[in-house]
Motif scaffolding. Structure first.
Motif, PDB file in Angstrom:
ATOM      1  N   VAL B  32    -108.063  55.038  41.827  1.00  0.00           N
ATOM      2  CA  VAL B  32    -106.768  55.653  41.551  1.00  0.00           C
ATOM      3  C   VAL B  32    -106.256  56.314  42.821  1.00  0.00           C
ATOM      4  O   VAL B  32    -107.000  57.010  43.507  1.00  0.00           O
ATOM      5  N   VAL B  33    -104.997  56.085  43.135  1.00  0.00           N
ATOM      6  CA  VAL B  33    -104.416  56.717  44.315  1.00  0.00           C
ATOM      7  C   VAL B  33    -103.362  57.729  43.874  1.00  0.00           C
ATOM      8  O   VAL B  33    -102.478  57.406  43.087  1.00  0.00           O
ATOM      9  N   LEU B  34    -103.496  58.960  44.353  1.00  0.00           N
ATOM     10  CA  LEU B  34    -102.454  59.960  44.145  1.00  0.00           C
ATOM     11  C   LEU B  34    -101.544  59.917  45.359  1.00  0.00           C
ATOM     12  O   LEU B  34    -102.002  60.090  46.479  1.00  0.00           O
ATOM     13  N   VAL B  35    -100.268  59.667  45.112  1.00  0.00           N
ATOM     14  CA  VAL B  35     -99.363  59.529  46.244  1.00  0.00           C
ATOM     15  C   VAL B  35     -98.132  60.390  46.000  1.00  0.00           C
ATOM     16  O   VAL B  35     -97.751  60.633  44.853  1.00  0.00           O
ATOM     17  N   GLY B  36     -97.560  60.866  47.092  1.00  0.00           N
ATOM     18  CA  GLY B  36     -96.363  61.697  46.985  1.00  0.00           C
ATOM     19  C   GLY B  36     -96.077  62.340  48.319  1.00  0.00           C
ATOM     20  O   GLY B  36     -96.909  62.280  49.218  1.00  0.00           O
ATOM     21  N   VAL B 190    -106.193  60.215  47.939  1.00  0.00           N
ATOM     22  CA  VAL B 190    -104.906  60.877  48.139  1.00  0.00           C
ATOM     23  C   VAL B 190    -104.260  60.373  49.413  1.00  0.00           C
ATOM     24  O   VAL B 190    -104.923  60.259  50.448  1.00  0.00           O
ATOM     25  N   THR B 191    -102.992  60.066  49.352  1.00  0.00           N
ATOM     26  CA  THR B 191    -102.280  59.656  50.556  1.00  0.00           C
ATOM     27  C   THR B 191    -100.798  59.956  50.386  1.00  0.00           C
ATOM     28  O   THR B 191    -100.326  60.142  49.269  1.00  0.00           O
ATOM     29  N   GLU B 196    -100.315  52.317  51.636  1.00  0.00           N
ATOM     30  CA  GLU B 196    -101.741  52.514  51.373  1.00  0.00           C
ATOM     31  C   GLU B 196    -101.997  52.562  49.869  1.00  0.00           C
ATOM     32  O   GLU B 196    -102.915  51.945  49.344  1.00  0.00           O
ATOM     33  N   ALA B 197    -101.142  53.313  49.187  1.00  0.00           N
ATOM     34  CA  ALA B 197    -101.298  53.463  47.743  1.00  0.00           C
ATOM     35  C   ALA B 197    -101.204  52.111  47.048  1.00  0.00           C
ATOM     36  O   ALA B 197    -102.048  51.757  46.216  1.00  0.00           O
ATOM     37  N   MET B 198    -100.188  51.344  47.409  1.00  0.00           N
ATOM     38  CA  MET B 198     -99.961  50.055  46.742  1.00  0.00           C
ATOM     39  C   MET B 198    -101.116  49.091  47.006  1.00  0.00           C
ATOM     40  O   MET B 198    -101.556  48.379  46.116  1.00  0.00           O
ATOM     41  N   ASP B 202    -105.983  50.480  41.956  1.00  0.00           N
ATOM     42  CA  ASP B 202    -105.876  49.808  40.670  1.00  0.00           C
ATOM     43  C   ASP B 202    -104.669  50.399  39.947  1.00  0.00           C
ATOM     44  O   ASP B 202    -103.871  49.702  39.364  1.00  0.00           O
ATOM     45  N   ARG B 203    -104.617  51.730  40.013  1.00  0.00           N
ATOM     46  CA  ARG B 203    -103.458  52.422  39.449  1.00  0.00           C
ATOM     47  C   ARG B 203    -102.993  53.482  40.421  1.00  0.00           C
ATOM     48  O   ARG B 203    -103.800  54.142  41.072  1.00  0.00           O
ATOM     49  N   VAL B 204    -101.677  53.655  40.495  1.00  0.00           N
ATOM     50  CA  VAL B 204    -101.097  54.647  41.391  1.00  0.00           C
ATOM     51  C   VAL B 204    -100.531  55.785  40.544  1.00  0.00           C
ATOM     52  O   VAL B 204     -99.919  55.535  39.507  1.00  0.00           O
TER      53      VAL B 204
END
Lengths: 300, 365
Positions: B32-36, B190-191, B196-198, B202-204
């Motif tokens: 899982v990527v946390l992006v923002g 985290v990014t 990078e997130a995409m 698996d899930r963003v």
């Protein structure tokens, strides 16, 4: 025509800039050398004078017409021999060594622990405490010795060099703590977080990560502490008087100056021998010392 | 191996709410990527999972067990930091084995694990070096190695590639994905970099202002953003947003973006959009969906001519910029089709990929 001017003008300007940079650098170097040499000579005169005087015979020292800067009548180790054989110099030396080693150990243990908790484990009042510790360093020992005299006497430690082990840390702990707080804060926060996640408790974090990483700072603080307790004068002057308890600074002066009779040769020999240990330690640890004092200025 | 769950988690710093009641379920083995953008609360969320920050409210569960009061070392997690956080006085081997040594693993097992991890990361030759003697990419590998040897329940990555140069970043990105495919440990990453997130996730989880804007697979977020923020954040160059108004046009609808331009809304969307006729809306369309006229079955009414302001050749494609009303719009065209700046160009807006956003609540309709 225009093309020629367009290319040649910047080139001329560039070389001019470069030329002035080189000139500027040369001037800076010349000035640095001039002042460094002046300083070096200025600060090397006293030790030179000490060496020369300690190697002269009493007759030559007393002879007013001889040149005080030169050994004109050969040299003698007589003063060193008398000092070591016939005075209590070695007792002073031993006392000083005991006091210094104890003070260094106590100071480093206290200040490393204090700096780690004040600098790293942010808690209520840690900022004020850190400033408070530094403020105590600003009170000069020439004022402090009066109230400390009462305390030392109350503890029954008057005329005992163990009193020095008790009072010197009032000079060394604040400064060393302050140095170490600065040094510890220059260590990235992520390092302790990584250690925490890796499973370290606070003590392990300190011993396995902080102390090794901050070693240059610790060495700098150790040298400072060593120098202060080796050379302290006011406290031993106030609290010690019998010759089996005296330390080098006070012992040399009181035993070799009798009223207005100065035994110059032995005084100088004593001063030289007393200055030797700090000198040797500095020589070995100089690089660390400088690295420690400049740490935190840039993030390495 | 474990699942991670956040239940109404809040983090307050003094009076500032950095994380506002977020809930998230991460199943076992998921990446899982946390992006923002910076300050959106993503790092704080990660640090709360790690135990480096305490949650002000809500529950954090690892493997179904509430860990709010469990110290980091007992959560069985491993973390990779942005600046690597390698211990400078230890060799690579010592760095990687530090956690195991603290936990008093037998020596043989430590060696075996470190060598195994080193092999996965291709750093076997570096085990005797110190961090100072390593390049940025190698340090990053060591930091990952330190996480892998622990064989933790969860991997946490805090912007691990931000300090690397562009080329190395792409390389390490692939590396991280490869490692995850091999070890299959639940990962929270985290990014602030949406690419990078995409590519990794698996899930963003897209976060903004301490809240979760949307959770979804990269494709879902790209094609079906739920909010204007997600629509604008995911995709590069960013989606174009132009003020627009829906008008009835016979049995269908058309979208008026300026006095000059109006485009027919695809029939598949008319029913969905019909209630919003007459409202002020925001029309969103990605640059890749504004091209030179191409493709079968396109609606000729969606073609239009503009004067280009700026032309940016990228090699395999060219970005052209023009103005609609007061808004600058970017379009991605074939390099051979692009006109020069100041010249007119015929373009086609593929409204099958359009988004309409209600400016009142920034929700995608």
């Amino acid at each position: 025509m225009t093309a020629v001017t367009a290319t040649s003008v910047p080139r001329v300007r560039a070389s001019r800039v470069q030329g002035s940079l080189q000139r500027g650098r040369r001037w800076a170097l010349v000035l640095s050398y001039v002042f460094l040499v002046i300083f070096a000579v200025f600060f090397l005169i006293p030790p030179y004078y000490m060496i020369v005087t300690s190697l002269k015979s009493n007759a030559e020292v007393a002879h007013l017409s001889s040149n005080p800067w030169l050994l004109s009548q050969g040299f003698t180790f007589e003063h060193f021999r008398t000092l070591l054989k016939e005075t209590d110099f070695l007792i002073y030396f031993k006392n000083t060594a005991i006091v210094t080693v104890c003070v260094v150990v106590i100071t480093m243990v206290v200040s490393v622990l204090a700096a780690f908790s004040l600098g790293r484990m942010k808690f209520w009042g840690s900022g004020i405490l850190a400033t408070g510790i530094f403020l105590t360093y600003l009170v000069p020992d020439t004022l402090l010795f009066i109230p400390l005299f009462q305390i030392v006497r109350g503890l029954g430690l008057l005329n005992s060099y163990w009193a020095m082990v008790l009072v010197y840390p009032t000079l060394t702990v604040p400064f060393c703590t302050w140095i170490m707080i600065g040094y510890f804060s220059s260590i990235p926060k992520e390092l302790d977080e990584a250690a925490m996640i890796d499973g370290a408790n606070h003590m392990q974090m300190l011993t396995r990560i902080f102390i090794p990483v901050a070693l240059p700072g610790i060495i700098a603080a150790t040298i400072f502490c060593f120098t202060v307790s080796w050379a302290a004068f006011v406290y031993p002057m106030a609290f010690l008087y019998s010759s089996d308890q005296l330390v080098l600074t006070v012992g040399t002066v009181t035993s070799l100056i009798r009223a207005d009779v100065y035994q110059w040769g032995m005084l100088m020999a004593g001063a030289l021998l007393a200055a030797a240990p700090p000198l040797i330690i500095y020589a070995f640890l100089m690089d660390y010392y400088i690295a420690g004092l400049t740490a935190g200025a840039t993030k390495g | 191996m474990a699942d991670v769950a956040l239940r109404d988690v809040v983090k307050r710093f003094d009076n500032v709410e950095a994380v506002r009641q977020i809930s998230l379920d991460i199943p076992d083995k998921e990446f899982v990527v946390l992006v923002g953008p910076s300050g959106c609360g993503k790092s704080t969320t990660l640090r709360m999972i790690a135990g480096l920050e305490e949650a002000s409210a809500g529950d954090i569960l690892i493997d179904g067990e509430k860990v709010n009061d469990v110290p980091p070392k007992d959560r069985d997690i491993a973390m990779v930091f942005q600046n690597y956080a390698l211990y400078p006085h230890m060799t690579v081997f010592e760095n990687m084995s530090f956690g195991l040594r603290l936990r008093r693993f037998p020596k043989a097992q430590i060696r075996e694990r470190v060598e195994h991890a080193a092999k996965i990361l291709d750093i076997t030759d570096l085990l005797d070096r110190r961090p100072k003697q390593l390049s940025g990419g190698q340090r990053q590998r060591v930091a990952m190695g330190r996480a892998i040897v622990r064989n933790p329940k969860v991997f946490l990555f805090d912007e691990p590639l931000s300090n690397l140069d562009a080329k190395l970043r792409v390389q390490m990105r692939t590396e991280i994905k490869r490692v995850h495919q091999k070890v299959k440990t639940t990962t929270v990453y985290v990014t602030h970099d949406q690419v990078e997130a995409m590519t990794l996730a698996d899930r963003v989880v897209v976060m903004n202002g301490g809240r979760i804007e949307q959770i979804g697979t990269p494709q879902e977020l790209y094609h079906h953003p739920k909010t204007r923020f997600v629509a604008g954040f995911i995709g590069s160059p960013a989606m174009n947003f132009v003020p627009a108004r829906l008008e009835t046009n016979g049995s269908g609808l058309s979208l008026r973006v300026s006095d000059k331009y109006a485009f027919p809304v695809p029939a598949t969307r008319t029913e969905r959009y019909r209630p919003h006729v007459g409202k002020d809306l925001t029309f969103g369309l990605r640059p890749e969906h504004i091209t030179e006229p191409r493709g079968e079955g396109r609606d000729p009414r969606s073609e239009f001519t503009v004067n280009l302001d700026v032309v940016e050749p990228m090699g395999m494609e060219t970005m052209v910029f023009f103005t609609v009303g007061n808004t600058e719009v970017c379009s991605r065209v074939e390099p051979s089709a692009a006109s020069g700046p100041g010249e007119p160009m015929r373009l086609y807006a593929n409204l099958n990929h359009m988004h309409l956003i209600d400016p009142a609540n920034d929700q995608v309709l």
